[in-house]
Design a protein around this motif. Structure first.
Motif, PDB file in Angstrom:
ATOM      1  N   ASN A  97       0.812  -1.083  -0.120  1.00 63.67           N
ATOM      2  CA  ASN A  97      -0.047  -0.038   0.097  1.00 63.67           C
ATOM      3  C   ASN A  97       1.003   1.205   0.124  1.00 63.67           C
ATOM      4  OD1 ASN A  97      -2.682  -1.327   0.344  1.00 63.67           O
ATOM      5  ND2 ASN A  97      -1.630  -1.940   2.148  1.00 63.67           N
ATOM      6  N   ARG A  98       0.433   2.390  -0.697  1.00 59.71           N
ATOM      7  CA  ARG A  98       1.033   3.679  -0.530  1.00 59.71           C
ATOM      8  C   ARG A  98       0.494   4.429   0.575  1.00 59.71           C
ATOM      9  NH1 ARG A  98       0.862   5.421  -6.554  1.00 59.71           N
ATOM     10  NH2 ARG A  98      -1.228   4.401  -6.670  1.00 59.71           N
ATOM     11  N   TYR A  99       1.384   5.433   1.246  1.00 60.20           N
ATOM     12  CA  TYR A  99       1.058   6.276   2.159  1.00 60.20           C
ATOM     13  C   TYR A  99       1.797   7.658   1.766  1.00 60.20           C
ATOM     14  CZ  TYR A  99       0.042   2.179   4.817  1.00 60.20           C
ATOM     15  OH  TYR A  99      -0.557   0.755   5.499  1.00 60.20           O
ATOM     16  N   GLY A 100       1.061   9.002   2.036  1.00 59.34           N
ATOM     17  CA  GLY A 100       1.848  10.056   1.805  1.00 59.34           C
ATOM     18  C   GLY A 100       1.140  11.310   2.653  1.00 59.34           C
ATOM     19  N   THR A 101       1.830  12.260   2.761  1.00 61.20           N
ATOM     20  CA  THR A 101       1.610  13.432   3.446  1.00 61.20           C
ATOM     21  C   THR A 101       0.894  14.451   2.407  1.00 61.20           C
ATOM     22  OG1 THR A 101       3.159  13.358   4.978  1.00 61.20           O
ATOM     23  CG2 THR A 101       2.244  15.044   4.890  1.00 61.20           C
ATOM     24  N   PRO A 102      -0.312  14.998   2.587  1.00 64.78           N
ATOM     25  CA  PRO A 102      -0.952  15.890   1.711  1.00 64.78           C
ATOM     26  C   PRO A 102      -0.467  17.450   1.908  1.00 64.78           C
ATOM     27  CG  PRO A 102      -2.548  14.351   2.638  1.00 64.78           C
ATOM     28  CD  PRO A 102      -1.421  14.056   3.386  1.00 64.78           C
ATOM     29  N   ARG A 103      -0.088  17.862   1.055  1.00 64.67           N
ATOM     30  CA  ARG A 103       0.685  19.318   1.207  1.00 64.67           C
ATOM     31  C   ARG A 103      -0.119  20.349   1.792  1.00 64.67           C
ATOM     32  NH1 ARG A 103       5.206  21.771  -1.433  1.00 64.67           N
ATOM     33  NH2 ARG A 103       5.643  20.025  -2.658  1.00 64.67           N
ATOM     34  N   ALA A 104      -1.362  20.579   1.003  1.00 63.00           N
ATOM     35  CA  ALA A 104      -2.497  21.615   1.464  1.00 63.00           C
ATOM     36  C   ALA A 104      -2.583  21.809   2.964  1.00 63.00           C
ATOM     37  CB  ALA A 104      -3.713  21.391   0.617  1.00 63.00           C
ATOM     38  N   PRO A 105      -3.290  20.916   3.675  1.00 66.17           N
ATOM     39  CA  PRO A 105      -3.579  21.021   5.125  1.00 66.17           C
ATOM     40  C   PRO A 105      -2.523  21.612   5.767  1.00 66.17           C
ATOM     41  CG  PRO A 105      -4.412  18.689   4.439  1.00 66.17           C
ATOM     42  CD  PRO A 105      -3.508  19.225   3.017  1.00 66.17           C
ATOM     43  N   VAL A 106      -0.986  21.005   5.511  1.00 66.46           N
ATOM     44  CA  VAL A 106       0.056  21.305   6.331  1.00 66.46           C
ATOM     45  C   VAL A 106       0.382  22.839   6.007  1.00 66.46           C
ATOM     46  CG1 VAL A 106       2.691  21.149   6.383  1.00 66.46           C
ATOM     47  CG2 VAL A 106       1.249  19.020   6.208  1.00 66.46           C
ATOM     48  N   GLU A 107       0.445  22.962   4.817  1.00 68.69           N
ATOM     49  CA  GLU A 107       0.774  24.641   4.440  1.00 68.69           C
ATOM     50  C   GLU A 107      -0.405  25.707   5.174  1.00 68.69           C
ATOM     51  OE1 GLU A 107       1.205  24.679   0.233  1.00 68.69           O
ATOM     52  OE2 GLU A 107       3.353  23.945   0.199  1.00 68.69           O
ATOM     53  N   GLU A 108      -1.442  25.076   5.074  1.00 72.35           N
ATOM     54  CA  GLU A 108      -2.635  25.941   5.284  1.00 72.35           C
ATOM     55  C   GLU A 108      -2.634  26.183   7.100  1.00 72.35           C
ATOM     56  OE1 GLU A 108      -7.503  25.779   6.216  1.00 72.35           O
ATOM     57  OE2 GLU A 108      -6.558  24.197   4.900  1.00 72.35           O
ATOM     58  N   ARG A 109      -2.062  25.354   7.810  1.00 82.38           N
ATOM     59  CA  ARG A 109      -2.182  25.315   9.265  1.00 82.38           C
ATOM     60  C   ARG A 109      -0.883  26.257   9.807  1.00 82.38           C
ATOM     61  NH1 ARG A 109      -5.362  21.529   7.947  1.00 82.38           N
ATOM     62  NH2 ARG A 109      -7.278  20.837   9.489  1.00 82.38           N
ATOM     63  N   LEU A 110       0.169  25.952   8.795  1.00 79.87           N
ATOM     64  CA  LEU A 110       1.444  26.817   9.116  1.00 79.87           C
ATOM     65  C   LEU A 110       1.128  28.371   9.047  1.00 79.87           C
ATOM     66  CD1 LEU A 110       4.224  24.304   7.266  1.00 79.87           C
ATOM     67  CD2 LEU A 110       3.947  24.756   9.789  1.00 79.87           C
ATOM     68  N   ARG A 111       0.558  28.514   7.717  1.00 75.76           N
ATOM     69  CA  ARG A 111       0.160  29.817   7.598  1.00 75.76           C
ATOM     70  C   ARG A 111      -0.655  30.429   8.584  1.00 75.76           C
ATOM     71  NH1 ARG A 111      -0.504  28.071   1.999  1.00 75.76           N
ATOM     72  NH2 ARG A 111      -2.819  27.941   2.291  1.00 75.76           N
ATOM     73  N   GLY A 112      -1.640  29.690   9.302  1.00 75.36           N
ATOM     74  CA  GLY A 112      -2.366  30.316  10.264  1.00 75.36           C
ATOM     75  C   GLY A 112      -1.824  30.329  11.586  1.00 75.36           C
ATOM     76  N   GLY A 113      -0.419  30.127  11.654  1.00 76.61           N
ATOM     77  CA  GLY A 113       0.256  30.011  12.775  1.00 76.61           C
ATOM     78  C   GLY A 113       0.273  29.001  13.820  1.00 76.61           C
ATOM     79  N   ARG A 114      -0.164  27.760  13.271  1.00 78.91           N
ATOM     80  CA  ARG A 114      -0.284  26.585  14.212  1.00 78.91           C
ATOM     81  C   ARG A 114       0.902  25.507  13.972  1.00 78.91           C
ATOM     82  NH1 ARG A 114      -5.643  22.591  14.998  1.00 78.91           N
ATOM     83  NH2 ARG A 114      -4.698  21.419  16.760  1.00 78.91           N
ATOM     84  N   PRO A 115       1.329  24.969  14.762  1.00 77.50           N
ATOM     85  CA  PRO A 115       2.492  24.171  14.642  1.00 77.50           C
ATOM     86  C   PRO A 115       2.251  22.840  14.158  1.00 77.50           C
ATOM     87  CG  PRO A 115       2.060  24.297  17.058  1.00 77.50           C
ATOM     88  CD  PRO A 115       1.432  25.487  16.575  1.00 77.50           C
ATOM     89  N   VAL A 116       2.911  22.451  13.352  1.00 78.33           N
ATOM     90  CA  VAL A 116       2.727  21.114  12.470  1.00 78.33           C
ATOM     91  C   VAL A 116       3.903  20.066  12.677  1.00 78.33           C
ATOM     92  CG1 VAL A 116       2.047  20.108  10.407  1.00 78.33           C
ATOM     93  CG2 VAL A 116       1.201  22.264  10.900  1.00 78.33           C
ATOM     94  N   LEU A 117       3.527  19.011  13.119  1.00 78.12           N
ATOM     95  CA  LEU A 117       4.351  17.870  13.498  1.00 78.12           C
ATOM     96  C   LEU A 117       4.223  16.806  12.370  1.00 78.12           C
ATOM     97  CD1 LEU A 117       6.801  16.809  14.871  1.00 78.12           C
ATOM     98  CD2 LEU A 117       4.889  15.612  16.517  1.00 78.12           C
ATOM     99  N   LEU A 118       5.308  16.241  11.743  1.00 75.36           N
ATOM    100  CA  LEU A 118       5.189  15.002  10.805  1.00 75.36           C
ATOM    101  C   LEU A 118       5.982  13.948  11.450  1.00 75.36           C
ATOM    102  CD1 LEU A 118       5.653  16.233   7.329  1.00 75.36           C
ATOM    103  CD2 LEU A 118       3.579  16.154   8.453  1.00 75.36           C
ATOM    104  N   GLU A 119       5.476  12.667  11.733  1.00 77.34           N
ATOM    105  CA  GLU A 119       6.222  11.608  12.288  1.00 77.34           C
ATOM    106  C   GLU A 119       6.189  10.579  11.216  1.00 77.34           C
ATOM    107  OE1 GLU A 119       5.173   7.529  14.808  1.00 77.34           O
ATOM    108  OE2 GLU A 119       3.708   9.382  15.230  1.00 77.34           O
ATOM    109  N   ILE A 120       7.429  10.628  10.549  1.00 83.05           N
ATOM    110  CA  ILE A 120       7.569   9.739   9.305  1.00 83.05           C
ATOM    111  C   ILE A 120       8.943   9.225   9.054  1.00 83.05           C
ATOM    112  CG2 ILE A 120       6.240  11.132   7.667  1.00 83.05           C
ATOM    113  CD1 ILE A 120       8.259  12.764   6.928  1.00 83.05           C
ATOM    114  N   ASP A 121       8.881   8.089   8.484  1.00 83.48           N
ATOM    115  CA  ASP A 121      10.095   7.238   8.179  1.00 83.48           C
ATOM    116  C   ASP A 121      11.258   8.074   7.422  1.00 83.48           C
ATOM    117  OD1 ASP A 121       9.597   7.148   5.527  1.00 83.48           O
ATOM    118  OD2 ASP A 121       9.114   4.989   5.537  1.00 83.48           O
ATOM    119  N   LEU A 122      12.691   7.492   7.389  1.00 85.39           N
ATOM    120  CA  LEU A 122      13.725   8.091   6.757  1.00 85.39           C
ATOM    121  C   LEU A 122      13.408   8.497   5.374  1.00 85.39           C
ATOM    122  CD1 LEU A 122      16.640   8.903   6.722  1.00 85.39           C
ATOM    123  CD2 LEU A 122      17.264   6.769   6.119  1.00 85.39           C
TER     124      LEU A 122
END
Length: 210
Positions: A95-120
């Motif tokens: 199966n494939r897994y990925g991080t959507p870009r838009a929600p991350v960028e939206e929250r960062l622009r709004g001043g909310r800290p964003v954390l990604l827990e991902i592999d190497l």
């Protein structure tokens, strides 16, 4: 997800700050305790937003679209890749897994800290797609301790255990690629240092980039 009133107030305060945040990426070898650290961090500070991955895996009983994962089919995942809508993606167990870009960028622009827990592999891709992100490596206290954690269950055949150990060696060798290393000798200590790096509480931990 439901928050108590105090937690909701803290989260809302972060969104209203209007100060753009820097994405924080947490990576490290399997078995080092990334999920435990993130769970403890968000239990105390739910204003830190944890990205929800997209996946082609079918939902399991009790899972809700948009909560555990954003569920899609292969065609939908292909479309996201083609449109540049993923910060990173990888294939695991068919199966494939990925991080959507838009929600991350939206929250960062709004001043909310964003954390990604991902592999190497994912961390390396984010370094290309969002080079300003802070890359944090979570390391075990020792190789012996990591081996104990990876083999402790005793439920996997020897060849599977060996693959996990071989992968862990590769992941540990990549530590120098990251901006900051935190050694997981104490979940509480790592949580506090990670919060400082994110900027939720106090000053950045010693050795953190400005």
């Amino acid at each position: 997800m439901s928050y108590d009133s105090a937690s909701a107030s803290r989260a809302e305060g972060g969104r209203r700050s209007g100060r753009a945040q820097r994405l924080t990426v947490l990576s490290g070898p399997s078995g080092v305790g990334k999920s435990t650290v993130v769970r403890e961090l968000r239990a105390e500070h739910p204003e830190v937003w944890l990205s929800v991955s997209a996946t082609t895996r079918a939902p399991r009983p009790g899972e809700t679209d948009g909560v555990e994962y954003h569920f899609t089919d292969d065609a939908g995942f292909d479309a996201m890749i083609a449109a540049g809508e993923l910060l990173e993606w990888a294939q695991f167990a068919g199966n494939r897994y990925g991080t959507p870009r838009a929600p991350v960028e939206e929250r960062l622009r709004g001043g909310r800290p964003v954390l990604l827990e991902i592999d190497l592999q994912g961390a390396r891709q984010v370094r290309e797609t969002m080079p300003e992100a802070l890359q944090v490596f979570l390391a075990p206290p020792s190789w012996e301790e990591l081996v104990r954690r990876l083999t402790g269950r005793g439920t996997e055949p020897p060849e599977v255990v060996q693959r996990r150990l071989d992968t862990a060696r590769v992941e540990l060798a990549a530590e120098k690629e990251f901006d900051v290393t935190l050694v997981n000798t104490s979940v509480d200590e790592v949580r506090e240092r990670l919060l400082a790096l994110i900027g939720v509480r106090g000053d950045a931990a010693p050795g953190a980039p400005a």
